[in-house]
Scaffold this active site. Structure first.
Site, PDB file in Angstrom:
ATOM      1  N   ASP A 162       0.893  -1.139   0.000  1.00 20.49           N
ATOM      2  CA  ASP A 162       0.000   0.000   0.000  1.00 20.49           C
ATOM      3  C   ASP A 162       0.940   1.199   0.000  1.00 20.49           C
ATOM      4  O   ASP A 162       1.527   1.533   1.029  1.00 20.49           O
ATOM      5  CB  ASP A 162      -0.877  -0.020   1.261  1.00 20.49           C
ATOM      6  CG  ASP A 162      -1.848   1.148   1.277  1.00 20.49           C
ATOM      7  OD1 ASP A 162      -1.591   2.136   0.569  1.00 20.49           O
ATOM      8  OD2 ASP A 162      -2.850   1.070   1.997  1.00 20.49           O
ATOM      9  N   HIS A 163       1.114   1.806  -1.171  1.00 20.35           N
ATOM     10  CA  HIS A 163       2.217   2.758  -1.284  1.00 20.35           C
ATOM     11  C   HIS A 163       2.039   3.943  -0.349  1.00 20.35           C
ATOM     12  O   HIS A 163       2.988   4.615  -0.014  1.00 20.35           O
ATOM     13  CB  HIS A 163       2.378   3.228  -2.724  1.00 20.35           C
ATOM     14  CG  HIS A 163       1.265   4.089  -3.199  1.00 20.35           C
ATOM     15  ND1 HIS A 163       0.115   3.563  -3.727  1.00 20.35           N
ATOM     16  CD2 HIS A 163       1.105   5.418  -3.186  1.00 20.35           C
ATOM     17  CE1 HIS A 163      -0.700   4.544  -4.037  1.00 20.35           C
ATOM     18  NE2 HIS A 163      -0.142   5.681  -3.719  1.00 20.35           N
TER      19      HIS A 163
ATOM     20  N   HIS B   2      -6.299   2.982   2.193  1.00 18.55           N
ATOM     21  CA  HIS B   2      -5.595   4.197   2.634  1.00 18.55           C
ATOM     22  C   HIS B   2      -6.285   4.888   3.801  1.00 18.55           C
ATOM     23  O   HIS B   2      -5.676   5.187   4.815  1.00 18.55           O
ATOM     24  CB  HIS B   2      -5.511   5.216   1.502  1.00 18.55           C
ATOM     25  CG  HIS B   2      -4.867   4.693   0.270  1.00 18.55           C
ATOM     26  ND1 HIS B   2      -3.874   3.756   0.305  1.00 18.55           N
ATOM     27  CD2 HIS B   2      -5.061   4.991  -1.029  1.00 18.55           C
ATOM     28  CE1 HIS B   2      -3.502   3.500  -0.927  1.00 18.55           C
ATOM     29  NE2 HIS B   2      -4.203   4.227  -1.756  1.00 18.55           N
TER      30      HIS B   2
END
Lengths: 299, 514
Positions: B204-205, B267
């Site tokens: 999950d960048h 996110h």
């Protein structure tokens, strides 16, 4: 750049604040003050390097250039705030006449409130930086032995005058070498019996590398002269044969290890901006450097 | 865990006091599935080059591409080269590229074809022998999740998933981690059959961003915020991730997924967890995960979903002075699509610290500007010893983590307006901004994450428990939306549909303009 002739430290601080206001951002957000004590020869590289490093570490850069002479004491300043050069604030000041002896009085009003202070001498640093009036403000004091005329004499002074918080760009320049050597050793202990370093004569980084390897590995480490630039090779004699890292060009190194294909490692020599950025990442004492200085074998 | 190269023997050149030496990945390689995808080309390949350029990859590093294309090693190397040239963050250096390209291989084959995996295994073995990758390989699955089962089964059947003692095999998967709880559990089961949980890295960048990690640093390294960080002082928390762009070329990925699955499930819930969690025992991966899980478990979805959530689809219009298409007019989108491009919802955290403090989450495309932030909005002072006119312009104090752009922190508070005849208090803001660097730092999130995969360092990766908890929260909302027709149209370039404003107004609150 704004010029302020025949001015004072307080007036320079006020001019920086006014200029910041005029640019529409009254808050500073600076993380530290960098005091640079320099002569004319090294001033512009040092200041320009610090300005570039301010992109990573927004800071106030105060360059003090003593110009001792018999004329009346006088402070001339040039300031720049924010803008295209990055987020930092810069004041470059020439201290003329008797004022050259009192740089500290100019620096004090320019120190930012309650944030760390770092002092940097691009050349000719005091014997004990921590006891210097400028150095006393700083929790981190950066010297650069590579600019000295007498390298071993200068290393000796750094060793004798060392106090926790001191550091030297000759040590900073070694990080890529040290990192490459450490990662070679990550792949299993090759049982090193001796090491040979080849470097340009009078290269203080090579002397520090020698001391570091000798203390960490407890084996004899030889230092032999090469044509440079800087350090050109480190060869380790091990149980499995010779492991070498060679960097003849000063840009790319080649790693050779018995039983594996040779490989290349990018190891460019860095400019002042890169070195200062690394320095400013940590402001606590560099104990490893202190320990290496303590173990320096000097003639 | 403990498979990291560093702990097998004590390296005399690595002193724990020595903070200058970067962590360099040990001998290893990456096998990339899905080599022509956007993410592979624009993020993964450049990040690998940037890591090499920063000296953080081992000298013998290998990159193997696997795809159904009639390519030689050189063709794949050319593809990598072109994308590195175009997208890498650090300057292109011929010698770094030469070094990297020596380790590039390509294996042609169908994802389901056992003989292709036999060839892949031969290639990996060859790299171990000639490049010294030491049996350590990460399989990076940059492919649609529907293809995971076949690839994982083949990796297992071919023996590629098994590591010898002293070496490792890891798998990297990208979001979406499923599209609801059931599919996420399926996916986790499939991955878990082949790789143990410590060898699975979910990218999950967002979690690789410095500022996200800074939420924990600010909260737990300081004295002055934590005493206020609870329902005594906090009125509500608003977490926003807004994009100014539409779906661009991602129609096939996006349609049917939508804003909530794409952004909120991962996110925004992660940001919520970091903002609301209790202090972890330490910053180790396990301790942080335990606290994140506790807070995710405590999240309650509103009973009346219609009143406390909002969804929308961008309509055609003008954005920042440019005419733009509506979602339903985008190429590749069915005119009847009910996929939402905007989603907002209220969530509550049922524990002592947060009882009664709503957390508002919103995300959308084609909004006013690109911004991601976490705003903690405080209650008004219980008593204001001023004339009513004096504080009319004073709203609520706020503490804002700006995640992007302009990473930093903003504090909003009241201050006296100078030189007014009677005292007047107005909102002002104080900003702190991280410097952006030209020098060596500010790595892309992908660099950080790929390096952490190769180092076997898990703190920044969500575990399957967190992923499943996220779906547990989102599923009822998604089910409700699916049963209630099309999302509301909203004008491009604004801040979303009217229902979003109505939803928060029902609670007597307003959205911050981010």
């Amino acid at each position: 750049m704004i010029r302020l002739d025949d001015t004072s430290g307080g007036a320079v601080a006020a001019a920086i604040a006014a200029e910041r206001h005029r640019n529409g951002s009254p808050a500073t957000g600076m993380v530290l003050t960098l005091l640079i004590m320099s002569d004319e020869e090294f001033e512009s590289d040092a200041t320009a390097g610090a300005v570039a490093a301010a992109r990573e570490h927004p800071m106030r850069i105060v360059t003090l250039i003593p110009r001792p002479s018999r004329q009346a004491p006088r402070l001339d300043a040039e300031i720049a705030v924010g803008g295209d050069d990055g987020p930092g604030e810069v004041a470059v000041m020439r201290l003329r006449g008797e004022l050259a002896e009192h740089a500290n009085s100019v620096a004090i009003p320019l120190l930012l409130t309650d944030t760390p202070v770092v002092a940097y001498w691009p050349s000719s640093a005091p014997d004990v930086p921590a006891d210097d009036p400028i150095g006393r403000h700083a929790q981190r004091r950066i010297t650069d032995t590579s600019t000295a005329d007498d390298i071993s004499g200068e290393l000796q002074r750094r060793k004798v005058g060392y106090r926790p918080g001191d550091t030297d760009l000759a040590w900073t320049r070694l990080t890529p070498w040290r990192s490459a050597l450490a990662s070679v050793m990550d792949q299993g202990d090759p049982r090193v019996s001796a090491v040979t370093i080849s470097a340009e004569p009078d290269n203080p980084s090579a002397v520090l590398l020698q001391a570091w390897l000798a203390t960490a590995l407890r084996v004899p480490v030889d230092l032999i002269a090469s044509r440079g630039p800087g350090i050109t090779a480190v060869v380790m004699s091990t149980a499995e044969g010779e492991i070498s890292i060679e960097r003849p060009s000063g840009d790319t190194a080649t790693l050779r290890r018995p039983g594996t294909a040779e490989s290349r490692i990018a190891m460019p020599r860095r400019d002042i901006a890169g070195l200062l950025s690394e320095e400013l990442r940590r402001l606590d004492p560099d104990d490893v450097y202190g320990n290496v200085l303590a173990h320096l074998a000097l003639p | 865990m403990g498979s990291s190269h560093a702990d097998q023997h004590r390296n005399p050149l690595r002193d724990p006091l020595d903070q200058r030496l970067p962590r360099v990945a040990g001998p290893c390689g990456v096998v990339l599935f899905g080599v022509t995808g956007d993410l592979s080309r624009k993020k993964v390949m450049p990040a690998i080059y940037d890591l090499a350029n920063r000296g953080l990859l081992p000298p013998g590093f290998a990159l193997v591409g696997f795809a159904r294309r009639d390519w030689a090693d050189e063709d794949f190397a050319q593809l990598v080269h072109d994308n590195v040239r175009e997208h890498s963050r650090t300057p292109f250096r011929e010698e770094v590229w030469d070094q990297l390209s020596q380790g590039i291989r390509f294996v042609e084959g169908d994802l389901g074809d056992p003989t292709a995996y036999a060839r892949l295994k031969a290639t990996v073995d060859e790299l171990d022998a000639t490049r010294g990758t030491g049996g350590n390989h990460a399989f990076y699955l940059s492919i649609p999740p529907g293809l995971f089962p076949v690839v994982l089964q083949q990796l297992q059947a071919s023996g590629l998933a098994q590591s010898d003692p002293g070496s490792w095999r890891r798998v990297v998967i990208e979001k979406p981690f499923g599209h609801d709880l059931a599919s996420a559990e399926d996916l986790n089961r499939i991955v878990g059959q082949v790789f143990d949980s410590g060898s699975v890295f979910r990218i999950d960048h967002y979690l690789g961003k410095e500022t996200v990690q800074n939420i924990l640093a600010v909260r737990f390294a300081n004295t002055m915020y934590e005493p206020l960080w609870n329902s005594n002082y906090v009125d509500n928390v608003q977490i926003t991730m807004a994009e100014d762009i539409g779906i661009g070329g991602r129609a096939s990925y996006y349609d049917g997924i939508g804003a909530a699955r794409d952004v909120i499930q991962n996110h925004l819930l992660q940001l919520l967890a970091l903002t609301a969690m209790e202090e972890p025992l330490s910053f180790s991966a396990d301790d942080v995960r335990i606290e994140k899980e506790k807070v995710l478990r405590a999240i309650r979805v509103p009973r009346d979903i219609s009143r406390h959530t909002s969804r929308g689809q961008y309509a055609h219009g003008w954005q920042g002075g440019i005419p733009v298409l509506g979602y339903l007019e985008e190429e590749g989108i069915s005119p009847g699509s009910t996929t939402e491009t905007f989603a907002a919802m209220r969530l509550d955290v049922d524990n002592r610290r947060w009882a009664g403090v709503p957390f508002y989450l919103r995300t959308g495309k084609r909004l006013g500007r690109r911004v991601t932030e976490v705003a903690v909005v405080f209650k008004r002072a219980p008593h204001l010893p001023f004339a009513e006119t004096a504080v009319q312009e004073l709203s609520q104090n706020a503490f804002v983590f700006r995640i992007q752009p302009d990473e930093g922190i903003t504090v909003r508070f009241g201050s006296k307006v100078p030189d007014t005849t009677s005292i007047q208090v107005r909102d002002v803001t104080m900003d702190f901004q991280y410097g952006d660097s030209f020098v060596d730092t500010s790595p892309e999130a992908y660099e950080r994450l790929i390096l952490d995969v190769l180092l076997g360092d898990p703190p920044l990766f969500p575990r399957h428990e967190e992923v499943e908890l996220g779906w547990r929260i989102l599923d009822p909302v998604l089910d409700y939306w699916a049963a209630h027709g099309a999302p509301e149209q909203y004008a491009s370039g604004g801040w979303g549909p009217g229902s979003s404003y109505e939803m928060i107004a029902r609670d007597g609150r307003v959205w911050r303009r981010p």
